[in-house]
Design an enzyme around this catalytic site. Structure first.
Site, PDB file in Angstrom:
ATOM      1  N   PHE A 120       0.828  -1.056   0.458  1.00  0.00           N
ATOM      2  CA  PHE A 120       0.008  -0.137  -0.094  1.00  0.00           C
ATOM      3  C   PHE A 120       0.766   0.897  -0.151  1.00  0.00           C
ATOM      4  CE2 PHE A 120      -1.910   2.638   3.548  1.00  0.00           C
ATOM      5  CZ  PHE A 120      -2.761   3.356   2.241  1.00  0.00           C
TER       6      PHE A 120
ATOM      7  N   LEU B 251       6.359 -10.323  -3.029  1.00  0.00           N
ATOM      8  CA  LEU B 251       4.780 -10.670  -3.320  1.00  0.00           C
ATOM      9  C   LEU B 251       4.136 -11.490  -2.368  1.00  0.00           C
ATOM     10  CD1 LEU B 251       4.816 -10.152  -6.992  1.00  0.00           C
ATOM     11  CD2 LEU B 251       4.402  -8.521  -4.897  1.00  0.00           C
ATOM     12  N   THR B 252       4.130 -11.101  -1.309  1.00  0.00           N
ATOM     13  CA  THR B 252       3.326 -11.824  -0.018  1.00  0.00           C
ATOM     14  C   THR B 252       1.849 -11.272  -0.636  1.00  0.00           C
ATOM     15  OG1 THR B 252       2.779  -9.937   1.487  1.00  0.00           O
ATOM     16  CG2 THR B 252       5.203 -11.249   1.778  1.00  0.00           C
TER      17      THR B 252
ATOM     18  N   ASP C 213       3.637   3.904  14.550  1.00  0.00           N
ATOM     19  CA  ASP C 213       3.395   4.950  15.984  1.00  0.00           C
ATOM     20  C   ASP C 213       2.442   3.993  17.184  1.00  0.00           C
ATOM     21  OD1 ASP C 213       0.610   3.981  15.359  1.00  0.00           O
ATOM     22  OD2 ASP C 213      -0.131   6.160  15.360  1.00  0.00           O
TER      23      ASP C 213
ATOM     24  N   LYS D 221       7.805  -4.327  15.092  1.00  0.00           N
ATOM     25  CA  LYS D 221       8.874  -3.172  14.541  1.00  0.00           C
ATOM     26  C   LYS D 221       9.409  -2.327  15.438  1.00  0.00           C
ATOM     27  CE  LYS D 221       7.339  -1.512  11.195  1.00  0.00           C
ATOM     28  NZ  LYS D 221       8.150  -1.696   9.672  1.00  0.00           N
TER      29      LYS D 221
ATOM     30  N   ASN E 255      -2.074   5.297  11.595  1.00  0.00           N
ATOM     31  CA  ASN E 255      -2.833   5.320  10.830  1.00  0.00           C
ATOM     32  C   ASN E 255      -2.522   5.760   9.576  1.00  0.00           C
ATOM     33  OD1 ASN E 255      -3.441   3.999  13.342  1.00  0.00           O
ATOM     34  ND2 ASN E 255      -4.896   2.245  12.419  1.00  0.00           N
TER      35      ASN E 255
ATOM     36  N   ARG F 175     -10.806  -6.945  19.214  1.00  0.00           N
ATOM     37  CA  ARG F 175      -9.469  -7.647  19.148  1.00  0.00           C
ATOM     38  C   ARG F 175      -9.160  -7.757  20.687  1.00  0.00           C
ATOM     39  NH1 ARG F 175      -6.117  -3.522  15.760  1.00  0.00           N
ATOM     40  NH2 ARG F 175      -7.064  -4.511  13.720  1.00  0.00           N
TER      41      ARG F 175
HETATM   42  P1  NAD Z   1       2.016  -3.552   3.297  1.00  0.00           P
HETATM   43  O1  NAD Z   1       1.093  -4.837   4.154  1.00  0.00           O
HETATM   44  O2  NAD Z   1       0.416  -3.012   2.374  1.00  0.00           O
HETATM   45  O3  NAD Z   1       3.173  -3.665   1.878  1.00  0.00           O
HETATM   46  C1  NAD Z   1       4.066  -4.707   2.344  1.00  0.00           C
HETATM   47  C2  NAD Z   1       4.900  -5.050   1.852  1.00  0.00           C
HETATM   48  O4  NAD Z   1       6.009  -5.664   2.040  1.00  0.00           O
HETATM   49  C3  NAD Z   1       3.585  -6.508   0.197  1.00  0.00           C
HETATM   50  O5  NAD Z   1       3.791  -5.882  -1.169  1.00  0.00           O
HETATM   51  C4  NAD Z   1       4.766  -7.610   0.088  1.00  0.00           C
HETATM   52  O6  NAD Z   1       4.610  -7.870  -0.326  1.00  0.00           O
HETATM   53  C5  NAD Z   1       5.759  -7.086   1.265  1.00  0.00           C
HETATM   54  N1  NAD Z   1       6.767  -7.854   1.899  1.00  0.00           N
HETATM   55  C6  NAD Z   1       6.729  -8.053   3.064  1.00  0.00           C
HETATM   56  N2  NAD Z   1       7.576  -9.387   3.276  1.00  0.00           N
HETATM   57  C7  NAD Z   1       8.425  -9.589   2.543  1.00  0.00           C
HETATM   58  C8  NAD Z   1       9.861  -9.873   3.112  1.00  0.00           C
HETATM   59  N3  NAD Z   1       9.994 -10.584   3.489  1.00  0.00           N
HETATM   60  N4  NAD Z   1      10.325  -9.344   1.704  1.00  0.00           N
HETATM   61  C9  NAD Z   1      10.056  -8.668   0.336  1.00  0.00           C
HETATM   62  N5  NAD Z   1       8.991  -8.149   0.416  1.00  0.00           N
HETATM   63  C10 NAD Z   1       8.096  -7.967   1.296  1.00  0.00           C
HETATM   64  O7  NAD Z   1       1.939  -2.410   4.230  1.00  0.00           O
HETATM   65  P2  NAD Z   1       1.926  -0.763   4.043  1.00  0.00           P
HETATM   66  O8  NAD Z   1       0.701  -0.832   5.040  1.00  0.00           O
HETATM   67  O9  NAD Z   1       1.725  -0.222   3.319  1.00  0.00           O
HETATM   68  O10 NAD Z   1       2.878  -0.511   5.645  1.00  0.00           O
HETATM   69  C11 NAD Z   1       4.788  -0.733   4.845  1.00  0.00           C
HETATM   70  C12 NAD Z   1       5.210  -0.176   5.321  1.00  0.00           C
HETATM   71  O11 NAD Z   1       4.969   0.762   6.622  1.00  0.00           O
HETATM   72  C13 NAD Z   1       5.564  -1.416   6.866  1.00  0.00           C
HETATM   73  O12 NAD Z   1       7.055  -1.157   7.186  1.00  0.00           O
HETATM   74  C14 NAD Z   1       4.324  -1.192   8.495  1.00  0.00           C
HETATM   75  O13 NAD Z   1       4.416  -0.798   9.331  1.00  0.00           O
HETATM   76  C15 NAD Z   1       4.350   0.819   8.613  1.00  0.00           C
HETATM   77  N6  NAD Z   1       3.276   1.897   8.237  1.00  0.00           N
HETATM   78  C16 NAD Z   1       2.137   1.248   7.941  1.00  0.00           C
HETATM   79  C17 NAD Z   1       1.188   2.488   8.255  1.00  0.00           C
HETATM   80  C18 NAD Z   1      -0.052   1.894   7.685  1.00  0.00           C
HETATM   81  O14 NAD Z   1      -1.158   2.369   8.220  1.00  0.00           O
HETATM   82  N7  NAD Z   1      -0.273   0.875   6.604  1.00  0.00           N
HETATM   83  C19 NAD Z   1       1.366   2.868   9.502  1.00  0.00           C
HETATM   84  C20 NAD Z   1       2.328   3.414  10.199  1.00  0.00           C
HETATM   85  C21 NAD Z   1       3.261   2.616   9.271  1.00  0.00           C
HETATM   86  P1  TYD Z   2      -6.441  -1.308  11.369  1.00  0.00           P
HETATM   87  O1  TYD Z   2      -6.857  -0.755   9.965  1.00  0.00           O
HETATM   88  O2  TYD Z   2      -6.404  -2.888  11.589  1.00  0.00           O
HETATM   89  O3  TYD Z   2      -5.464  -0.988  12.174  1.00  0.00           O
HETATM   90  P2  TYD Z   2      -4.213  -0.802  13.650  1.00  0.00           P
HETATM   91  O4  TYD Z   2      -4.674  -1.672  14.576  1.00  0.00           O
HETATM   92  O5  TYD Z   2      -3.147  -0.568  12.492  1.00  0.00           O
HETATM   93  O6  TYD Z   2      -5.059   0.592  14.174  1.00  0.00           O
HETATM   94  O7  TYD Z   2      -7.496  -0.729  12.140  1.00  0.00           O
HETATM   95  C1  TYD Z   2      -8.178  -0.248  13.020  1.00  0.00           C
HETATM   96  C2  TYD Z   2      -8.667   0.173  13.927  1.00  0.00           C
HETATM   97  O8  TYD Z   2     -10.203   0.013  13.232  1.00  0.00           O
HETATM   98  C3  TYD Z   2      -8.428  -0.398  14.756  1.00  0.00           C
HETATM   99  O9  TYD Z   2      -8.840   0.273  16.491  1.00  0.00           O
HETATM  100  C4  TYD Z   2      -9.380  -1.584  14.748  1.00  0.00           C
HETATM  101  C5  TYD Z   2     -10.610  -1.754  14.364  1.00  0.00           C
HETATM  102  N1  TYD Z   2     -10.738  -2.127  13.229  1.00  0.00           N
HETATM  103  C6  TYD Z   2     -12.276  -2.313  13.440  1.00  0.00           C
HETATM  104  O10 TYD Z   2     -13.225  -2.263  14.143  1.00  0.00           O
HETATM  105  N2  TYD Z   2     -12.710  -3.353  12.339  1.00  0.00           N
HETATM  106  C7  TYD Z   2     -12.749  -3.916  11.212  1.00  0.00           C
HETATM  107  O11 TYD Z   2     -13.073  -5.145  10.651  1.00  0.00           O
HETATM  108  C8  TYD Z   2     -11.078  -3.978  11.403  1.00  0.00           C
HETATM  109  C9  TYD Z   2      -9.669  -4.442  10.454  1.00  0.00           C
HETATM  110  C10 TYD Z   2     -10.183  -2.698  12.058  1.00  0.00           C
END
Ligand code: NAD
Ligand code: TYD
Length: 335
Positions: free
Chosen positions: A11, A35-36, A124, A153, A178, A272
């Protein structure tokens, strides 16, 4: 810059690749992604023929490959991770493998190839959970991770700092709140709820839905990362937030209203395990030192995001059907 991006098919990584290629047409990118289930090359379809972009299918745990790739770059931006809290509750091993051991392998390769500049993307969630009226997290908040995801993390953050102190590896770290926006895998709250509602399926709110998160549009996260990579102080950590604290019920109601659906679509489901109450971020440091602050308000961002999912139905239907995992085979031959 010649940048190695890990996890660029996910993402935030795919949004970041789009951002860099648009902003810096002379930069080159190698995208290393295993590509998980969370990696989707359809996120990058529009730029796959860009001569400054190369995709490498591989695992950050592959030390030989990582070492080779490191020779051709001057900067690493490390996104690759297992990223979903609920999955970490069911099976933590993959989280330690990729998030901890994988980060270590990248750090070691960066060190062994002339101390390549290393930016680590973190969350965070490493700071634990806040009470309703407690001050937001900042860079000096003690680590207190609660889930296997956030614990992995946190471990990786410590390793990155250890490589700075021990080996003078030029690192920076960002801990972000988030994210939401285009290309988010539909296991996370925002896309899950939007896509369920498009299909008239109920939306599962965990517990009472009083938990609070601070929401940031992914484009603002990408801009913040870029600022840190280019202008950040080596060895420093930057907290990134959206100034948009919302309870899950508030988010739910905003999405319901925007999509013209009623409260009967809500299903309160079992909470959760160990569900963190509140995350909130004080982003004064990056604001004062690097002049970054969010551009997109939550109201604008969520409206635009809902439209994006409505307009990109094929993208998410392919995920739901599993077809997205065939994309690699069609483009690059068998895995
Ligand atoms: P995501 O799950 O959408 O994507 C993760 C990517 O990493 C995927 O393309 C997957 O194929 C790849 N991947 C996983 N394991 C791998 C491996 N062993 N080798 C190579 N590639 C691998 O994650 P995201 O939401 O895009 O998050 C990206 C980063 O940002 C992460 O480090 C996450 O901890 C951090 N982050 C995410 C959020 C959020 O809200 N999504 C917020 C703060 C920080
Ligand atoms: P999430 O998107 O999984 O992010 P994080 O847990 O890393 O903050 O969830 C965001 C919030 O939404 C978290 O408080 C859990 C809640 N949640 C639901 O209530 N229902 C759902 O189906 C999901 C995926 C999350």
């Amino acid at each position: 810059m010649r940048i190695l991006i890990t996890g660029g098919a996910g993402f935030i990584g795919s949004n970041y690749i789009h951002y860099i290629l648009e902003q810096y047409p002379k930069d080159t990118i190698i995208n290393l992604d295993a590509l998980t289930y969370a990696g989707n090359l359809e996120n990058l379809k529009d730029i796959e023929d860009n001569p400054n972009y190369k995709f490498v299918h591989g695992d950050i745990m592959d030390g030989v490959l990582v070492n080779e790739l490191m020779k051709d770059v001057d900067t690493v931006v490390h996104f690759a991770a297992e990223s979903h809290v609920d999955r970490s509750i069911l099976d933590s091993a993959a989280f330690v493998r990729t998030n901890v051991n994988g980060t270590l392998i990248l750090l070691e390769a960066a060190k062994n190839n002339g101390n390549v500049r290393f930016h680590h993307i973190s969350t965070d969630e490493v700071y634990g959970s806040l009470d309703k009226d407690a001050p937001p997290f900042n860079e000096t908040t003690p680590y207190d991770p609660h889930s296997p995801y956030s614990a992995s993390k946190a471990s990786s953050d410590h390793l990155v700092r250890a490589y700075f102190h021990t080996h003078r590896l030029p690192v920076t770290i960002s801990n972000c709140s988030n994210n939401y926006g285009p290309y988010q895998f539909p296991e996370k709250l925002v896309p899950l709820f939007v896509l369920n509602l498009i299909d008239d399926v109920k939306i599962p709110v965990y517990g009472t839905g009083e938990n609070i998160r601070d929401w940031l549009h992914v484009s603002d996260h990408c801009k913040a990362i870029d600022k840190i990579v280019r202008e950040g102080t080596i060895g420093e950590t930057y907290c990134i937030g959206g100034d948009a604290e919302k309870t899950n019920m508030e988010i739910t109601n905003i999405i319901l209203n925007a999509m013209g659906k009623g409260e009967e679509m809500i299903e309160h489901v079992e909470d959760r395990k160990g569900h963190d109450k509140r995350y909130a971020i004080n982003f004064d440091k990056i604001k004062n030192e690097l002049s970054w602050e969010p551009d997109v308000t939550f109201e604008e961002g969520i409206t635009e995001t809902i439209e994006w999912y409505k307009n990109n139905e094929k993208w998410w239907r392919n995920i739901k059907s599993g077809e997205y995992q065939e994309y690699y085979n069609k483009q690059y031959g068998n895995k």
